[in-house]
Design a protein around this motif. Structure first.
Motif, PDB file in Angstrom:
ATOM      1  N   ASP A 195      32.618 -10.667 -43.543  1.00 30.77           N
ATOM      2  CA  ASP A 195      30.508 -10.227 -43.552  1.00 30.77           C
ATOM      3  C   ASP A 195      30.243 -10.821 -41.931  1.00 30.77           C
ATOM      4  O   ASP A 195      29.222 -11.364 -41.484  1.00 30.77           O
ATOM      5  N   THR A 196      31.708 -10.684 -40.583  1.00 32.10           N
ATOM      6  CA  THR A 196      31.042 -10.934 -39.828  1.00 32.10           C
ATOM      7  C   THR A 196      31.008  -9.876 -39.128  1.00 32.10           C
ATOM      8  O   THR A 196      31.493  -8.204 -39.762  1.00 32.10           O
ATOM      9  N   ALA A 197      29.759  -9.944 -37.872  1.00 33.37           N
ATOM     10  CA  ALA A 197      29.595  -7.796 -37.213  1.00 33.37           C
ATOM     11  C   ALA A 197      30.299  -8.561 -35.643  1.00 33.37           C
ATOM     12  O   ALA A 197      30.043  -9.063 -35.077  1.00 33.37           O
ATOM     13  N   LYS A 198      30.553  -7.470 -35.685  1.00 29.79           N
ATOM     14  CA  LYS A 198      30.733  -7.013 -33.850  1.00 29.79           C
ATOM     15  C   LYS A 198      29.458  -6.681 -32.990  1.00 29.79           C
ATOM     16  O   LYS A 198      29.373  -5.120 -33.340  1.00 29.79           O
ATOM     17  N   VAL A 199      29.182  -7.360 -32.442  1.00 25.64           N
ATOM     18  CA  VAL A 199      27.512  -6.538 -32.255  1.00 25.64           C
ATOM     19  C   VAL A 199      27.444  -7.188 -30.139  1.00 25.64           C
ATOM     20  O   VAL A 199      27.819  -8.077 -29.678  1.00 25.64           O
ATOM     21  N   LYS A 200      27.399  -5.379 -29.678  1.00 28.49           N
ATOM     22  CA  LYS A 200      27.859  -5.868 -28.438  1.00 28.49           C
ATOM     23  C   LYS A 200      28.748  -6.476 -27.792  1.00 28.49           C
ATOM     24  O   LYS A 200      28.157  -6.891 -26.687  1.00 28.49           O
ATOM     25  N   GLY A 201      29.796  -6.125 -28.161  1.00 28.06           N
ATOM     26  CA  GLY A 201      31.056  -7.433 -27.765  1.00 28.06           C
ATOM     27  C   GLY A 201      30.892  -8.585 -28.566  1.00 28.06           C
ATOM     28  O   GLY A 201      31.975  -9.243 -27.738  1.00 28.06           O
ATOM     29  N   GLN A 202      30.191  -8.970 -29.790  1.00 27.21           N
ATOM     30  CA  GLN A 202      30.016 -10.306 -28.969  1.00 27.21           C
ATOM     31  C   GLN A 202      30.372 -10.804 -31.501  1.00 27.21           C
ATOM     32  O   GLN A 202      29.745  -9.570 -31.688  1.00 27.21           O
ATOM     33  N   PHE A 203      31.365 -11.163 -31.922  1.00 28.74           N
ATOM     34  CA  PHE A 203      31.111 -11.237 -33.037  1.00 28.74           C
ATOM     35  C   PHE A 203      30.224 -12.832 -34.010  1.00 28.74           C
ATOM     36  O   PHE A 203      30.087 -13.132 -32.854  1.00 28.74           O
ATOM     37  N   VAL A 204      29.292 -11.802 -34.523  1.00 23.75           N
ATOM     38  CA  VAL A 204      28.224 -13.286 -34.877  1.00 23.75           C
ATOM     39  C   VAL A 204      28.442 -13.584 -36.613  1.00 23.75           C
ATOM     40  O   VAL A 204      29.236 -12.553 -37.510  1.00 23.75           O
ATOM     41  N   TYR A 205      28.709 -15.045 -36.239  1.00 18.45           N
ATOM     42  CA  TYR A 205      29.552 -15.485 -37.681  1.00 18.45           C
ATOM     43  C   TYR A 205      27.954 -16.378 -38.248  1.00 18.45           C
ATOM     44  O   TYR A 205      27.607 -16.899 -37.367  1.00 18.45           O
ATOM     45  N   PRO A 206      28.088 -15.834 -39.814  1.00 16.20           N
ATOM     46  CA  PRO A 206      26.744 -16.459 -40.029  1.00 16.20           C
ATOM     47  C   PRO A 206      26.992 -17.646 -40.384  1.00 16.20           C
ATOM     48  O   PRO A 206      25.626 -18.325 -40.279  1.00 16.20           O
ATOM     49  N   ALA A 207      27.584 -18.855 -40.712  1.00 15.46           N
ATOM     50  CA  ALA A 207      28.288 -19.966 -40.260  1.00 15.46           C
ATOM     51  C   ALA A 207      27.316 -20.412 -38.878  1.00 15.46           C
ATOM     52  O   ALA A 207      26.824 -21.663 -38.784  1.00 15.46           O
ATOM     53  N   GLN A 208      27.746 -20.019 -37.874  1.00 20.23           N
ATOM     54  CA  GLN A 208      27.490 -19.773 -36.379  1.00 20.23           C
ATOM     55  C   GLN A 208      25.170 -20.168 -36.555  1.00 20.23           C
ATOM     56  O   GLN A 208      24.518 -20.415 -35.637  1.00 20.23           O
ATOM     57  N   VAL A 209      24.966 -19.333 -37.643  1.00 24.12           N
ATOM     58  CA  VAL A 209      23.830 -18.745 -37.471  1.00 24.12           C
ATOM     59  C   VAL A 209      22.685 -19.903 -38.070  1.00 24.12           C
ATOM     60  O   VAL A 209      21.836 -20.626 -37.493  1.00 24.12           O
ATOM     61  N   ALA A 210      23.409 -19.851 -38.968  1.00 25.05           N
ATOM     62  CA  ALA A 210      23.201 -21.297 -39.641  1.00 25.05           C
ATOM     63  C   ALA A 210      23.141 -22.284 -39.228  1.00 25.05           C
ATOM     64  O   ALA A 210      21.876 -23.186 -39.259  1.00 25.05           O
ATOM     65  N   GLY A 211      23.864 -22.185 -38.504  1.00 27.08           N
ATOM     66  CA  GLY A 211      23.576 -23.515 -37.495  1.00 27.08           C
ATOM     67  C   GLY A 211      23.264 -24.338 -36.486  1.00 27.08           C
ATOM     68  O   GLY A 211      22.207 -25.226 -36.595  1.00 27.08           O
ATOM     69  N   VAL A 212      22.897 -23.123 -35.773  1.00 24.95           N
ATOM     70  CA  VAL A 212      21.018 -22.148 -34.935  1.00 24.95           C
ATOM     71  C   VAL A 212      20.035 -23.265 -35.844  1.00 24.95           C
ATOM     72  O   VAL A 212      19.048 -23.833 -35.585  1.00 24.95           O
ATOM     73  N   LEU A 213      19.596 -22.498 -37.232  1.00 22.49           N
ATOM     74  CA  LEU A 213      18.187 -22.497 -37.707  1.00 22.49           C
ATOM     75  C   LEU A 213      18.275 -23.890 -38.519  1.00 22.49           C
ATOM     76  O   LEU A 213      17.229 -24.241 -38.909  1.00 22.49           O
TER      77      LEU A 213
END
Length: 423
Positions: free
Chosen positions: A331-349
């Motif tokens: 469930d990751t996605a590569k956006v503008k050269g960067q992988f977006v990991y939901p676990a990292q987003v959860a950590g931020v929010l």
């Protein structure tokens, strides 16, 4: 100045045109030496093979290679933190390396010694870069490997490099129009941004620019975007595929029709569940083993989906080709050269208790990646602080979308939705 027709001829290395039997012998010879080195010096590889009941003598030919369990890219963060030598992944001491980078995750990306460690030179030559080209490099030189990784092959070919880095579009345009810049390296979407801004400033893309070749990477390349750039600038646009850990995996040639597997690695297309190789034409996960002794990533499962084409190519290169990146296994996605990991987003929010629910939505209107962060709110939040916190970790600036009445994020909704279309 080198003519466009001359840029589409020739090969950098004899390895690009090996016959079928010669190629198998070359690949197995490199893998055999790599495995011996990794078995002796990489604790992670020995542990992985021990867990599967394998010893070095069990892998005696290329047909045995898939018996080795894969190393999943998403496990690198945890593995690297286990102890010395990046958790046993390294086959040398850290002080023996040339450079140590860090990518989002965070994942450490070691660079061993030796020329063209990341293996991009044959890809740049295939894309049409030649001696005395002046090349504008728009990938980052800070901490992540992209800028230096892709500068080394240009210098090997004999190009002069402008280390422009990303952003500051007005300065990019100034350099591209005041210097005889013939080559561009970066993301195709950013070259489109440069082109559109230049036209808005009254510049003519063919008269005021000298661009002849572009090597683009870090995002998918829609054919509509490629064709538009080639027509507007009167140039060649070719793409490469690689990662910060692996270096070059594959690259396009003048004939197009897929990306040739680089001669410096072994690529398998595997069933995502069993990780056993699939025949050419079937879609599966890209599993790569680069021939790099210092950091022997044996059978790294990238999470990317593709398929192999084995038919002959008009360019004369004999390696199989990947038909682009067709999606992601997880469930990751590569956006503008960067992988977006939901676990990292959860950590931020987690640091913003006013957020009741969230969802990352990726689209690409007009061929340009757009990352939106949908939010259900319990209370007001400092939106700019939230955006900065997100950008600090994910390395991308999101567009916030606050859910209104009747727009709530449903319980169990996927944390990341990729709605991009490519064609």
């Amino acid at each position: 100045m080198t003519l466009l027709s001359e840029r589409m001829n020739g090969h950098w290395s004899a390895l690009e045109t090996l016959g079928a039997q010669e190629r198998v012998a070359h690949v197995w010879g490199r893998l055999e030496r790599l495995l011996e080195t990794a078995w002796e010096h990489s604790a992670e590889l020995r542990e992985r093979m021990d867990g599967a009941g394998l010893t070095l003598s069990d892998i005696g030919a290329l047909d045995d290679w898939a018996r080795i369990p894969v190393l999943r890219k998403k496990d690198l963060v945890a593995l690297q933190s286990r102890g010395p030598r990046l958790g046993g992944l390294l086959a040398c001491e850290l002080g023996d390396l040339a450079r140590i980078y860090q990518s989002p995750g965070p994942i450490l990306d070691p660079e061993g010694s030796g020329p063209d460690y990341w293996g991009w030179t044959e890809g740049f030559h295939a894309a049409g870069f030649r001696r005395r080209d002046v090349v504008q490099m728009t990938f980052s030189y800070h901490l992540t490997p992209a800028g230096l990784m892709l500068e080394q092959p240009l210098r090997a070919i004999g190009c002069a490099v402008i280390p422009a880095g990303p952003g500051n579009t007005d300065k990019q345009i100034e350099l591209l129009t005041t210097l005889p810049v013939t080559g561009f390296v970066g993301m195709a979407s950013y070259l489109r941004v440069i082109a559109d801004k230049a036209v808005a400033q009254g510049l003519d893309l063919r008269r005021d620019f000298k661009l002849q070749v572009a090597f683009v990477a870090a995002e998918r390349l829609p054919e509509s975007l490629r064709q538009g750039l080639e027509a507007d600038f009167g140039m060649l646009v070719r793409q490469g595929y690689g990662t910060a850990e692996l270096g070059c995996v594959a690259y396009e040639c003048p004939a197009l029709g897929g990306m040739h597997v680089a001669s410096r690695c072994h690529v398998e297309i595997c069933d995502p569940q069993t990780h056993q190789p699939l025949p050419p034409g079937e879609v599966g996960e890209v599993v790569v083993t680069p021939f790099t002794d210092a950091y022997p990533l044996v059978r790294l499962a990238t999470g990317d989906l593709s398929r192999l084409v084995a038919e002959p190519c008009a360019c004369g290169r004999t390696s199989p080709r990947l038909t682009g990146i067709l999606g992601r296994v997880d469930d990751t996605a590569k956006v503008k050269g960067q992988f977006v990991y939901p676990a990292q987003v959860a950590g931020v929010l987690a640091g913003f208790p006013a957020v009741a629910a969230w969802q990352v939505v990726v689209t690409n209107p007009g061929g340009r990646d757009r990352l939106a962060l949908r939010l259900d709110m319990r209370a007001e939040v400092d939106r700019e602080a939230l955006v900065r916190a997100f950008q600090d970790v994910i390395k991308l600036r999101p567009e916030l979308e606050i859910a209104g009445p009747g727009q709530a994020i449903e319980p169990g909704a996927p944390p990341l939705v990729d709605r991009r279309t490519f064609g």
